[in-house]
Design an enzyme around this catalytic site. Structure first.
Site, PDB file in Angstrom:
ATOM      1  N   GLY A   1       0.814  -1.210   0.000  1.00 37.08           N
ATOM      2  CA  GLY A   1       0.000   0.000   0.000  1.00 37.08           C
ATOM      3  C   GLY A   1       0.846   1.258   0.000  1.00 37.08           C
ATOM      4  O   GLY A   1       0.395   2.342  -0.390  1.00 37.08           O
ATOM      5  N   ARG A   2       2.051   1.123   0.474  1.00 39.62           N
ATOM      6  CA  ARG A   2       2.962   2.271   0.436  1.00 39.62           C
ATOM      7  C   ARG A   2       4.388   1.781   0.252  1.00 39.62           C
ATOM      8  O   ARG A   2       5.343   2.404   0.677  1.00 39.62           O
ATOM      9  CB  ARG A   2       2.836   3.087   1.709  1.00 39.62           C
ATOM     10  CG  ARG A   2       3.019   2.228   2.943  1.00 39.62           C
ATOM     11  CD  ARG A   2       3.495   3.045   4.038  1.00 39.62           C
ATOM     12  NE  ARG A   2       3.338   2.318   5.289  1.00 39.62           N
ATOM     13  CZ  ARG A   2       3.436   2.892   6.437  1.00 39.62           C
ATOM     14  NH1 ARG A   2       3.661   4.172   6.512  1.00 39.62           N
ATOM     15  NH2 ARG A   2       3.324   2.195   7.529  1.00 39.62           N
TER      16      ARG A   2
ATOM     17  N   LYS B   1       9.759   2.519   0.841  1.00 44.11           N
ATOM     18  CA  LYS B   1       8.587   2.507   1.716  1.00 44.11           C
ATOM     19  C   LYS B   1       8.213   3.954   2.007  1.00 44.11           C
ATOM     20  O   LYS B   1       9.043   4.716   2.495  1.00 44.11           O
ATOM     21  CB  LYS B   1       8.912   1.755   3.013  1.00 44.11           C
ATOM     22  CG  LYS B   1       7.729   1.618   3.957  1.00 44.11           C
ATOM     23  CD  LYS B   1       8.004   0.579   5.025  1.00 44.11           C
ATOM     24  CE  LYS B   1       6.883   0.531   6.048  1.00 44.11           C
ATOM     25  NZ  LYS B   1       7.157  -0.457   7.097  1.00 44.11           N
TER      26      LYS B   1
ATOM     27  N   ASP C   1      -2.793   6.825   2.490  1.00 45.35           N
ATOM     28  CA  ASP C   1      -2.172   7.775   1.556  1.00 45.35           C
ATOM     29  C   ASP C   1      -0.901   7.288   0.860  1.00 45.35           C
ATOM     30  O   ASP C   1      -0.390   7.953  -0.040  1.00 45.35           O
ATOM     31  CB  ASP C   1      -1.883   9.100   2.280  1.00 45.35           C
ATOM     32  CG  ASP C   1      -0.977   8.915   3.487  1.00 45.35           C
ATOM     33  OD1 ASP C   1      -0.420   7.809   3.646  1.00 45.35           O
ATOM     34  OD2 ASP C   1      -0.835   9.870   4.281  1.00 45.35           O
ATOM     35  N   GLY C   2      -0.344   6.172   1.324  1.00 44.41           N
ATOM     36  CA  GLY C   2       0.866   5.665   0.674  1.00 44.41           C
ATOM     37  C   GLY C   2       2.162   6.270   1.184  1.00 44.41           C
ATOM     38  O   GLY C   2       3.242   5.935   0.689  1.00 44.41           O
TER      39      GLY C   2
ATOM     40  N   ARG D   1      14.365  -0.185   1.416  1.00 47.30           N
ATOM     41  CA  ARG D   1      14.610  -1.469   2.052  1.00 47.30           C
ATOM     42  C   ARG D   1      15.230  -2.424   1.044  1.00 47.30           C
ATOM     43  O   ARG D   1      14.986  -2.329  -0.155  1.00 47.30           O
ATOM     44  CB  ARG D   1      13.294  -2.081   2.522  1.00 47.30           C
ATOM     45  CG  ARG D   1      12.486  -1.225   3.436  1.00 47.30           C
ATOM     46  CD  ARG D   1      11.508  -2.062   4.219  1.00 47.30           C
ATOM     47  NE  ARG D   1      10.333  -2.471   3.465  1.00 47.30           N
ATOM     48  CZ  ARG D   1       9.235  -2.946   4.051  1.00 47.30           C
ATOM     49  NH1 ARG D   1       9.193  -3.084   5.362  1.00 47.30           N
ATOM     50  NH2 ARG D   1       8.189  -3.296   3.333  1.00 47.30           N
TER      51      ARG D   1
ATOM     52  N   ASP E   1       0.609 -11.066   6.702  1.00 41.66           N
ATOM     53  CA  ASP E   1       1.149 -10.209   5.645  1.00 41.66           C
ATOM     54  C   ASP E   1       2.470  -9.573   6.075  1.00 41.66           C
ATOM     55  O   ASP E   1       3.130  -8.930   5.252  1.00 41.66           O
ATOM     56  CB  ASP E   1       0.138  -9.116   5.252  1.00 41.66           C
ATOM     57  CG  ASP E   1      -0.377  -8.339   6.453  1.00 41.66           C
ATOM     58  OD1 ASP E   1      -1.014  -8.953   7.328  1.00 41.66           O
ATOM     59  OD2 ASP E   1      -0.122  -7.129   6.532  1.00 41.66           O
ATOM     60  N   ASN E   2       2.843  -9.756   7.329  1.00 38.48           N
ATOM     61  CA  ASN E   2       4.121  -9.231   7.803  1.00 38.48           C
ATOM     62  C   ASN E   2       5.125 -10.351   8.043  1.00 38.48           C
ATOM     63  O   ASN E   2       6.092 -10.176   8.791  1.00 38.48           O
ATOM     64  CB  ASN E   2       3.935  -8.418   9.083  1.00 38.48           C
ATOM     65  CG  ASN E   2       3.236  -7.092   8.821  1.00 38.48           C
ATOM     66  OD1 ASN E   2       3.245  -6.596   7.689  1.00 38.48           O
ATOM     67  ND2 ASN E   2       2.631  -6.520   9.838  1.00 38.48           N
TER      68      ASN E   2
HETATM   69  P1  AMP Z   1       1.121  -2.772   8.267  1.00 41.21           P
HETATM   70  O1  AMP Z   1       0.222  -2.855   9.453  1.00 41.21           O
HETATM   71  O2  AMP Z   1       2.039  -1.589   8.271  1.00 41.21           O
HETATM   72  O3  AMP Z   1       1.851  -4.038   8.006  1.00 41.21           O
HETATM   73  O4  AMP Z   1       0.162  -2.511   7.009  1.00 41.21           O
HETATM   74  C1  AMP Z   1      -0.919  -3.319   6.680  1.00 41.21           C
HETATM   75  C2  AMP Z   1      -1.400  -2.958   5.316  1.00 41.21           C
HETATM   76  O5  AMP Z   1      -1.770  -1.582   5.268  1.00 41.21           O
HETATM   77  C3  AMP Z   1      -0.398  -3.161   4.209  1.00 41.21           C
HETATM   78  O6  AMP Z   1      -1.082  -3.563   3.068  1.00 41.21           O
HETATM   79  C4  AMP Z   1       0.189  -1.781   4.031  1.00 41.21           C
HETATM   80  O7  AMP Z   1       0.726  -1.586   2.752  1.00 41.21           O
HETATM   81  C5  AMP Z   1      -1.022  -0.906   4.260  1.00 41.21           C
HETATM   82  N1  AMP Z   1      -0.646   0.423   4.743  1.00 41.21           N
HETATM   83  C6  AMP Z   1      -0.145   0.777   5.938  1.00 41.21           C
HETATM   84  N2  AMP Z   1       0.079   2.093   6.003  1.00 41.21           N
HETATM   85  C7  AMP Z   1      -0.281   2.608   4.814  1.00 41.21           C
HETATM   86  C8  AMP Z   1      -0.289   3.926   4.247  1.00 41.21           C
HETATM   87  N3  AMP Z   1       0.097   4.983   4.932  1.00 41.21           N
HETATM   88  N4  AMP Z   1      -0.739   4.049   2.982  1.00 41.21           N
HETATM   89  C9  AMP Z   1      -1.152   2.986   2.268  1.00 41.21           C
HETATM   90  N5  AMP Z   1      -1.179   1.745   2.741  1.00 41.21           N
HETATM   91  C10 AMP Z   1      -0.751   1.542   3.999  1.00 41.21           C
HETATM   92 MG    MG Z   2       3.005  -4.724   6.649  1.00 40.48          MG
END
Ligand code: AMP
Ligand code: MG
Length: 521
Positions: free
Chosen positions: A102-103, A122, A134-135, A192, A269-270
């Protein structure tokens, strides 16, 4: 700046035919082409010379215009076509459907000295997988990722690496504690580096859609390029792959438990299929030894991802990967056999790791009890994990109990806290320990050296990261540089940095960013 680029992933796997950059469901594709958003005024804050070096870049390259342009997303490196990957996942135990980069935007693969790496930005802007977000990424979380990824590497914990930390020059709106107080923060981009950024969730996505063709393409690709030691064919090949991921995941968790690292968001997903730590969000380090602790305020209620639960969660996540790979195998038995071995394998490796932390080279039947007694004792009064294990290496075979206790007391958060019964317990344990080290053939000096290679002196305590963030927010990066250098040698005595070998200060106990972190980043 010259990179030896390679684009196997995009050349061999199906692309999303659409290049429209709006959030959407993407079917039967392993990636979508997407361009990073141009930052308005990028500036380099910090780069890891070592990471640059294994990508074939020099220190001069790091300070070049090309470097800044490429790793801020300002200019696309010639011959590359950046992309984002869709993946799915189980978040906090629940199926979350399509997620994806997502970002995160993958720039390219780089080949250097016969090793291949994927470079990923990232925080470089939205992708088709940004959903409602917002990415972008803020400086705060980017510092935490850049510093911690590199610190983990130097601790000997498998991890993604971080090449650079760049300020975008743009502002990003975040509600840090999700309590209706959004504020603008500085935006930043981390680049990264990893063999790949393929996660358990990439396989879960296709399996959940019964898109077995793409599932198979992705799995074959992954094995061919990233698991070249797997020579088997057909079903065996997929089982060997699953077995390897299980093994490396287990080894990663043993390492987390060794150094007191709490990931904080072990969603599927992590979870990298390389068994490397990925996605540094609301992670934290145990200060007082407390298996129930998690830094993640989002997980405050159930504490699913607490320190002591990490091995079980890894196994839970591996079950999800097994389910995802099942359509390629069509036989649950061999998958279950691998999964069933996880807990006993973990117990064995954990025991060995704890023996190492205690400086025990010989295996004795009483060791599990000695270790269990210790982990219970460490919880009786607040005791700093890092300081305790580091100082334990000072205990000597001939020590009287009072002297041995004096050597470790520094680890107690309140030295006067110990009631008589607690002190008695410590005396008892230290007596067992001294008896035990007297059964070893190595000398006190040899044991100390051995233990100090296993028990770090310096870890990225939560408050240290926060101090660094507070300074960096004001444009002062001296602490960032200092901590980066310190954490490159976490097992060395660094007398000039003794101040970082200290218990968490009282002000940091309940401070946001120190012991409490949200997923906001
Ligand atoms: P995370 O909890 O950081 O592992 O993110 C979970 C999901 O949310 C993943 O698909 C990320 O890419 C997405 N995500 C987290 N933060 C953002 C952001 N600011 N903009 C877009 N996608 C996000
Ligand atoms: Mg993640």
């Amino acid at each position: 700046m010259k990179l030896h680029i390679q684009n196997n992933f995009t050349a061999e796997l199906p692309a999303d035919p659409s290049e429209i950059n709006i959030p959407r469901q993407v079917q039967e594709a392993c990636f979508s082409y997407v361009e990073p958003k141009k930052p308005s005024n990028p500036s380099l804050i910090h780069a890891s010379v070592e990471v640059a070096c294994f990508l074939g870049l020099s220190e001069d390259d790091i300070h070049s215009e090309d470097f800044l342009n490429t790793f801020s997303g300002n200019v696309i490196y010639p011959g590359t076509k950046p992309y984002a990957m869709p993946y799915a996942g189980h978040q906090f135990g629940n199926w979350a459907g399509q997620l994806g980069d997502g970002r995160a935007i993958n720039l390219t693969e780089v080949l250097h000295n016969n090793a291949s790496y994927t470079l990923q930005l990232k925080g470089a802007g939205p992708t088709p997988y940004s959903r409602t977000a917002d990415g972008f990424a803020v400086l705060r979380s980017s510092i935490r990722e850049h510093l911690c990824a590199e610190a983990m590497h130097y601790l000997g914990v498998p991890t993604t690496r971080s090449l650079s930390l760049i300020l975008s020059g743009d502002k990003v709106l975040r509600d840090v504690m999700y309590n209706g107080n959004p504020a603008y923060e500085k935006g930043a981009i981390v680049s990264r580096v990893a063999p790949s950024f393929i996660r358990f969730g990439n396989f879960e996505l296709f399996a959940s859609r019964k898109d077995h063709d793409t599932l198979q393409l992705l799995t074959n690709y992954t094995i061919k390029h990233h698991f070249p030691d797997i020579k088997s064919e057909g079903v065996e090949k997929y089982l060997d792959f699953f077995q390897t991921v299980t093994q490396t995941t287990l080894d990663m968790i043993v390492n987390w438990q060794r150094v007191g690292f709490v990931h904080g968001v072990m969603n599927t997903d992590n979870m990298s299929i390389h068994g490397i730590t990925i996605d540094y969000g609301p992670y934290g380090w145990l200060e007082d030894y407390n298996p129930d602790w998690t830094p993640n305020t989002t997980d405050n209620q159930h504490k699913r991802y607490r320190f002591g639960n990490q091995p079980d969660i890894a196994l839970w996540n591996l079950y999800q990967l097994a389910n995802a790979l099942y359509p390629l195998i069509n036989d649950a038995k061999p998958l279950e056999t691998i999964l069933n071995a996880f807990s006993t394998d973990y117990q064995k490796k954990y025991l060995n790791m704890m023996r190492n932390k205690l400086g025990l080279k010989i295996n004795k039947d009483e060791d599990p009890v000695l270790i269990e007694n210790l982990t219970e004792l460490l919880q009786l009064i607040e005791t700093d994990m890092t300081i305790f294990f580091r100082n334990l290496s000072d205990v000597q075979k001939e020590d009287a109990l009072e002297i041995a206790l004096d050597r470790i007391k520094e680890a107690f958060y309140n030295e006067n806290d110990g009631s008589e019964s607690v002190l008695n317990n410590w005396h008892n344990w230290l007596q067992q320990y001294i008896d035990r080290i007297n059964q070893e053939t190595i000398t006190d000096g040899e044991r100390k050296q051995f233990m100090n290679g296993v028990n770090p002196k310096y870890v990225l305590r939560n408050y240290m990261a926060q101090l660094c963030i507070d300074a960096a927010d004001k444009g002062d990066y001296s602490l960032l540089n200092e901590l980066f250098e310190l954490l490159k040698k976490p097992y060395d005595e660094q007398p000039e940095s003794q101040k970082w070998f200290a218990k968490r200060p009282d002000w940091a106990r309940d401070k946001v960013g120190c012991s409490m972190l949200s997923c906001s980043s």
